[in-house]
Each structure stands twice: as C-alpha cells, then as structure tokens.
Design a protein around this motif. Structure first.
Motif, PDB file in Angstrom:
ATOM      1  N   UNK A   1       9.752   6.821 -12.094  1.00  0.00           N
ATOM      2  CA  UNK A   1      10.023   6.498 -10.690  1.00  0.00           C
ATOM      3  C   UNK A   1       8.796   5.943  -9.995  1.00  0.00           C
ATOM      4  N   UNK A   2       7.644   6.527 -10.259  1.00  0.00           N
ATOM      5  CA  UNK A   2       6.399   6.043  -9.656  1.00  0.00           C
ATOM      6  C   UNK A   2       6.057   4.634 -10.098  1.00  0.00           C
TER       7      UNK A   2
ATOM      8  N   UNK B   1       4.062  -4.416  -5.888  1.00  0.00           N
ATOM      9  CA  UNK B   1       3.379  -5.618  -6.383  1.00  0.00           C
ATOM     10  C   UNK B   1       4.241  -6.868  -6.187  1.00  0.00           C
ATOM     11  N   UNK B   2       5.540  -6.714  -6.382  1.00  0.00           N
ATOM     12  CA  UNK B   2       6.437  -7.853  -6.192  1.00  0.00           C
ATOM     13  C   UNK B   2       6.473  -8.293  -4.726  1.00  0.00           C
ATOM     14  N   UNK B   3       6.534  -7.324  -3.814  1.00  0.00           N
ATOM     15  CA  UNK B   3       6.519  -7.654  -2.377  1.00  0.00           C
ATOM     16  C   UNK B   3       5.236  -8.401  -2.036  1.00  0.00           C
TER      17      UNK B   3
ATOM     18  N   UNK C   1       0.835  -1.213   0.000  1.00  0.00           N
ATOM     19  CA  UNK C   1       0.000   0.000   0.000  1.00  0.00           C
ATOM     20  C   UNK C   1       0.867   1.260   0.000  1.00  0.00           C
ATOM     21  N   UNK C   2       1.899   1.280   0.850  1.00  0.00           N
ATOM     22  CA  UNK C   2       2.767   2.458   0.905  1.00  0.00           C
ATOM     23  C   UNK C   2       3.494   2.681  -0.424  1.00  0.00           C
ATOM     24  N   UNK C   3       4.081   1.626  -0.974  1.00  0.00           N
ATOM     25  CA  UNK C   3       4.812   1.773  -2.232  1.00  0.00           C
ATOM     26  C   UNK C   3       3.869   2.124  -3.386  1.00  0.00           C
ATOM     27  N   UNK C   4       2.692   1.499  -3.423  1.00  0.00           N
ATOM     28  CA  UNK C   4       1.729   1.800  -4.490  1.00  0.00           C
ATOM     29  C   UNK C   4       1.203   3.232  -4.353  1.00  0.00           C
TER      30      UNK C   4
END
Length: 185
Positions: free
Chosen positions: A167-168, A176-178, A75-78
């Motif tokens: 970058x985004x 998504x990979x995590x 959630x944070x990375x997305x």
C-alpha cells in the motif's frame, strides 16, 4: 484524476484498515461475521468522511497553495506511503486489539483513516472533485477490510506487514506520477 489513479490510491489507503482487519480475523473467535461487517462499515465510512474533510480543508486553502499544489500532493502521498513502508518493514505486531469494544473500533476507524484526510487535501490541491473518489475510497476500504478479515481467519496474520508495504509503495508511485504529470507538461 483518472479512475485508475483513484482506485490505486484507494487500495493504498485501505492497507492500514486491511491489516487491522487481518488482525481481527486472527484474534476474534466469537461473532466473526458481525465484527467483520462492523469493521468494514466503520473503516469505509471513516475513510470516505476523512477524504471529504481533507478536501474541504484544502479547498479553503487553495488560493494559498495553487502554485505548489503538485508538490504538496507528492509530499503528502510520499510521506504517507513512506510511513506505511517503514511500519510494514519493521513488522511490529503491537498489542492485541479488543475488537469487541465499540470505542476501540471507532478509534481504529479514525486511526486507519487519517491518511485519507491528507489524500483529500491532495485532491483539493489538484483541483479534483471529491465525491466519486471518496465513495471509491470508502467502498474499496470496506471490501478489502472484509477480505482482510476473512484472510486473517483462514490464513493467520503472516502477511499483515506485506500488505502495508505494498500500500505504501502504491501511494509513493501515485505521488511520483502526480509530480511528473505537472512538471513534464
């Protein structure tokens, strides 16, 4: 977390600082070398420090979030990546930045490193160490900031938005990979 993921996260996080550095290269006429070095140093140090601060905060909260850690990281990375993509697609230039002011440079360093705080929190949620990743984040940010300043000096500010979108997208893909790594294991 493997080195490639850390490197790609670093590149994604560095895009805000790189975009600001490109703007600096476009606008600064005197003291370019000094401004480029100061920007690179500040951006690198603040990215490193914010990642470590986020990791410490996440470590303190780990017992509360350990069951949903992969969702938090995703959630944070997305969210961060999505925000960067939207801002890059909007293509708004904003006001001209006063690169000669120390206060402005520090504010820019803080503003461009907030995302690193969230990534540090994600590392803590995943139980990953922070020392090497935070150094990689700082070094990559500093190098891309120097490159961005040079690019802005030579080619102008035409690709600022594209860098932010790229970058985004990188951050979203890592999120998504995590998530996939934890759900498919």
């Amino acid at each position: 977390m493997d080195f490639l993921s850390v490197f790609l996260i670093s590149v994604g996080l560095a895009m805000d600082a790189t975009a600001v550095s490109i703007a600096g290269g476009v606008t600064v006429r005197e003291g370019r070398a000094r401004t480029a070095l100061v920007l690179a140093l500040l951006f690198g140090v603040f990215q490193t420090g914010m990642a470590v601060a986020g990791w410490f905060a996440g470590t303190l909260l780990y017992s509360f979030i350990s069951g949903i850690d992969h969702w938090i990281a995703f959630i944070l990375l997305a969210f961060i990546g999505g925000k960067m993509v939207i801002e890059g697609l909007k293509g708004e230039d904003g006001e001209e930045i006063a690169f000669g002011s120390a206060a402005v440079l520090i504010m820019l360093a803080v503003a461009t490193s907030i995302d690193s705080l969230a990534v540090g929190l994600s590392f803590a949620a995943l139980g990953s160490p922070i020392l090497l990743p935070s150094v990689v984040i700082g070094v990559v940010t500093a190098l891309l900031s120097l490159g961005g300043f040079w690019f802005g000096t030579v080619f102008g500010g035409k690709n600022r938005e594209r860098a932010e979108v790229i970058g985004g997208v990188i951050l979203i893909l890592i999120g998504l990979r995590v998530l996939a790594d934890h759900l498919l294991i």
